[in-house]
Scaffold this motif. Structure first.
Motif, short mmCIF file in Angstrom:
data_model
loop_
_atom_site.label_atom_id
_atom_site.label_comp_id
_atom_site.label_asym_id
_atom_site.label_seq_id
_atom_site.Cartn_x
_atom_site.Cartn_y
_atom_site.Cartn_z
N SER A 98 0.83 -1.21 0.00
CA SER A 98 0.00 0.00 0.00
C SER A 98 0.86 1.26 0.00
CB SER A 98 -0.90 0.01 1.23
OG SER A 98 -1.52 1.27 1.39
N PRO A 99 0.46 2.29 -0.77
CA PRO A 99 1.15 3.59 -0.71
C PRO A 99 1.09 4.22 0.69
CG PRO A 99 -0.41 3.52 -2.55
CD PRO A 99 -0.65 2.30 -1.74
N ALA A 100 0.23 3.69 1.57
CA ALA A 100 0.17 4.19 2.95
C ALA A 100 1.52 4.10 3.64
CB ALA A 100 -0.87 3.41 3.74
N ILE A 101 2.38 3.20 3.12
CA ILE A 101 3.73 3.04 3.68
C ILE A 101 4.50 4.36 3.62
CG2 ILE A 101 5.07 2.38 1.62
CD1 ILE A 101 5.08 0.03 4.45
N CYS A 102 4.16 5.19 2.64
CA CYS A 102 4.88 6.45 2.43
C CYS A 102 4.54 7.50 3.49
CB CYS A 102 4.62 6.99 1.03
SG CYS A 102 5.10 5.81 -0.26
N LYS A 103 3.54 7.22 4.31
CA LYS A 103 3.21 8.14 5.41
C LYS A 103 4.12 7.92 6.61
CE LYS A 103 -1.58 8.68 3.95
NZ LYS A 103 -3.00 8.39 4.24
N LEU A 104 4.92 6.86 6.55
CA LEU A 104 5.91 6.60 7.62
C LEU A 104 7.18 7.37 7.25
CD1 LEU A 104 5.29 2.76 7.92
CD2 LEU A 104 4.47 4.54 9.48
N THR A 105 7.14 8.66 7.50
CA THR A 105 8.16 9.57 6.94
C THR A 105 9.54 9.41 7.57
OG1 THR A 105 7.37 11.29 8.43
CG2 THR A 105 6.49 11.31 6.19
N ARG A 106 9.65 8.65 8.68
CA ARG A 106 10.97 8.41 9.28
C ARG A 106 11.48 6.99 8.99
NH1 ARG A 106 13.39 13.10 11.23
NH2 ARG A 106 14.77 11.68 12.36
N LEU A 107 10.84 6.32 8.03
CA LEU A 107 11.21 4.94 7.74
C LEU A 107 12.65 4.84 7.24
CD1 LEU A 107 9.65 2.23 7.90
CD2 LEU A 107 9.26 2.42 5.44
N SER A 108 13.40 3.94 7.85
CA SER A 108 14.81 3.76 7.49
C SER A 108 15.04 2.47 6.70
CB SER A 108 15.65 3.74 8.77
OG SER A 108 16.97 3.39 8.50
N PRO A 123 5.20 1.24 -4.77
CA PRO A 123 4.60 2.58 -4.74
C PRO A 123 5.64 3.65 -5.12
CG PRO A 123 4.03 1.37 -2.75
CD PRO A 123 5.05 0.55 -3.47
N PRO A 124 5.36 4.47 -6.14
CA PRO A 124 6.32 5.50 -6.56
C PRO A 124 6.67 6.46 -5.43
CG PRO A 124 4.60 5.25 -8.21
CD PRO A 124 4.17 4.43 -7.03
N CYS A 125 5.74 6.67 -4.50
CA CYS A 125 5.98 7.63 -3.41
C CYS A 125 7.10 7.19 -2.47
CB CYS A 125 4.70 7.88 -2.62
SG CYS A 125 4.01 6.37 -1.85
N ILE A 126 7.55 5.94 -2.63
CA ILE A 126 8.64 5.44 -1.79
C ILE A 126 9.90 6.30 -1.97
CG2 ILE A 126 9.84 3.80 -3.31
CD1 ILE A 126 9.47 1.68 -1.15
N ALA A 127 9.99 6.94 -3.14
CA ALA A 127 11.15 7.79 -3.43
C ALA A 127 11.12 9.09 -2.64
CB ALA A 127 11.21 8.09 -4.93
N SER A 128 10.04 9.34 -1.91
CA SER A 128 9.94 10.57 -1.12
C SER A 128 10.24 10.33 0.36
CB SER A 128 8.53 11.18 -1.26
OG SER A 128 7.58 10.30 -0.69
N LEU A 129 10.74 9.13 0.70
CA LEU A 129 11.07 8.83 2.10
C LEU A 129 12.56 9.09 2.32
CD1 LEU A 129 9.02 5.51 2.52
CD2 LEU A 129 8.50 7.77 3.49
N PRO A 130 12.91 10.27 2.86
CA PRO A 130 14.31 10.73 2.82
C PRO A 130 15.28 9.93 3.68
CG PRO A 130 12.99 12.21 4.16
CD PRO A 130 12.03 11.24 3.53
N LEU A 153 16.81 9.14 -3.13
CA LEU A 153 17.07 8.52 -1.82
C LEU A 153 18.58 8.54 -1.52
CD1 LEU A 153 14.57 5.53 -2.10
CD2 LEU A 153 14.25 7.69 -0.87
N SER A 154 19.05 9.67 -1.07
CA SER A 154 20.50 9.89 -0.93
C SER A 154 21.14 9.00 0.13
CB SER A 154 20.78 11.36 -0.60
OG SER A 154 20.14 11.71 0.62
N ARG A 155 20.35 8.45 1.05
CA ARG A 155 20.91 7.58 2.10
C ARG A 155 20.85 6.09 1.73
NH1 ARG A 155 18.50 11.77 5.13
NH2 ARG A 155 19.74 12.54 6.89
N LEU A 156 20.20 5.75 0.61
CA LEU A 156 19.95 4.35 0.30
C LEU A 156 21.25 3.58 0.07
CD1 LEU A 156 17.30 2.65 -0.08
CD2 LEU A 156 17.74 2.78 -2.53
N SER A 157 21.44 2.50 0.84
CA SER A 157 22.65 1.69 0.68
C SER A 157 22.35 0.31 0.10
CB SER A 157 23.39 1.53 2.02
OG SER A 157 22.57 0.85 2.95
#
Length: 365
Positions: A98-108, A123-130, A153-157
């Protein structure tokens, strides 16, 4: 302050502190919307997702201890967890992410791996989780494309979407992932070319792109990635020459290019390098096996089978420090197989279907 008043103040304080230690209602609502889009019939992993505090005892959910925001979702369909051992089975889950996952804005980290039946798109909005560091969606039935803006996603490893049904091309923004260390796109239906500026991924140590529909050239820039130790581009439709610069990479240990349409000759740099697993089989490589073996040549696997190689097996191969498994079958090689190590432990199948190879373990010359 009277005793009843003190009790009341203490009760209010305890209530406030327990609320502050619980996850925010918005995070809980996002998790419940995420859960609602999935169906897990056998293990009951979501049975623990009850009550107001999603930070404690919700299976697979972890929160940041300071902010109490949801930081990690870790749901693996293959696990040593007692829940799985008790059920004597691996996990199976259907539904969508679900795109609802993108509301977890501190998701690591987001791990929804090996559930076999989860479908729909990423969900394309996953790219907005900094704060995202890990995306691991391996082993599902996901379709559609890798989100176009993934490069934000500059932190993505870790980006692991292997073993799905993803299509489209590698997003051009992907090369902006300056922290990326592990890229696994294996076993999908991804087409198009590998971005020419792939070498921008300076932190990358593993590039696993096998079993897709990638075409075009291997970009020269891939050899700029100093930390890269594992390249797997096998079972695609890549063509053109093998860049000689791959053999000069500092820590490259595995190079799998088998099952493509590579042409030209084998660069001598690959033979006298740090590579220990070299698979160039099932291509259209021509010319001679380079006479460039030396003490630096240490191969646990060297597979050159099913090409168009001609000439002799070079004498310098005897100066290699080690060759474990060698396969030069199904070529046009000729002449005597060198005696002694490493050939004394190899079977005839390593040399068959050539024009006129002879000597042990084949017929005498």
């Amino acid at each position: 302050m009277g005793f009843p008043t003190l009790l009341y103040v203490s009760a209010v304080f305890l209530t406030l502190s327990s609320v502050s230690n619980a996850c925010p209602p918005s995070d809980r609502a996002a998790l419940l919307a995420f859960k609602a889009a999935l169906h897990e019939p056998y293990l009951g992993i979501f049975n623990s997702w009850t009550g107001t505090d999603c930070c404690h005892n919700w299976y697979g959910v972890s929160c940041d201890p300071e902010t109490q925001r949801v930081a990690d979702i870790n749901l693996r369909g293959e696990s040593e967890d007692p829940l799985f051992q008790k059920a004597h089975r691996t996990g199976y889950m259907t539904g969508t992410i679900s795109p609802a996952i993108c509301k977890l804005t501190r998701l690591s980290s987001l791990t929804i791996a090996d559930w076999k039946g989860i479908s729909g798109t990423i969900p394309p909005c996953i790219a907005s989780l900094p704060f995202l560091r890990i995306i691991d969606l391996i082993g599902n039935q996901l379709t559609g494309e890798i989100p176009t803006d993934i490069g934000r996603l500059s932190r993505l490893s870790v980006l692991n979407v292997a073993d799905n049904q993803l299509s489209g091309t590698i997003p051009r923004s992907l090369t902006n992932l300056s922290s990326l260390m592990h890229l696994d796109l294996r076993s999908n239906k991804i087409s198009g070319t590998i971005p020419t500026n792939f070498g921008k991924l300076r932190m990358l140590s593993r590039a696993l792109l096998s079993k897709n529909k990638l075409n075009g050239l291997i970009p020269y820039s891939i050899s700029y990635i100093y930390r890269l130790s594992d390249i797997d581009l096998s079972l695609n439709q890549l063509s053109g020459p093998i860049p000689a610069s791959l053999g000069k990479m500092a820590v490259l240990a595995t190079l799998n290019l088998d099952g493509n349409q590579m042409t030209g000759t084998i660069p001598p740099t690959l033979i006298n390098s740090r590579i220990s697993i070299l698979n160039l089989s099932r291509n259209g490589l021509e010319g001679y096996i380079p006479d460039a073996f030396g003490p630096r040549s240490y191969f646990t696997v060297m597979d050159l089978s099913y090409n168009k190689l001609k000439g002799r097996i070079p004498k310098s191969i005897s100066s290699a420090t080690y060759i474990g498994h060698l396969d030069v079958s199904h070529n046009h090689l000729c002449g005597p197989i060198p005696a002694g190590s490493p050939f004394d432990h190899l079977e005839a199948s390593s040399f068959t279907y050539n024009d006129c190879l002879c000597g042990k373990p084949l017929r005498p010359c």
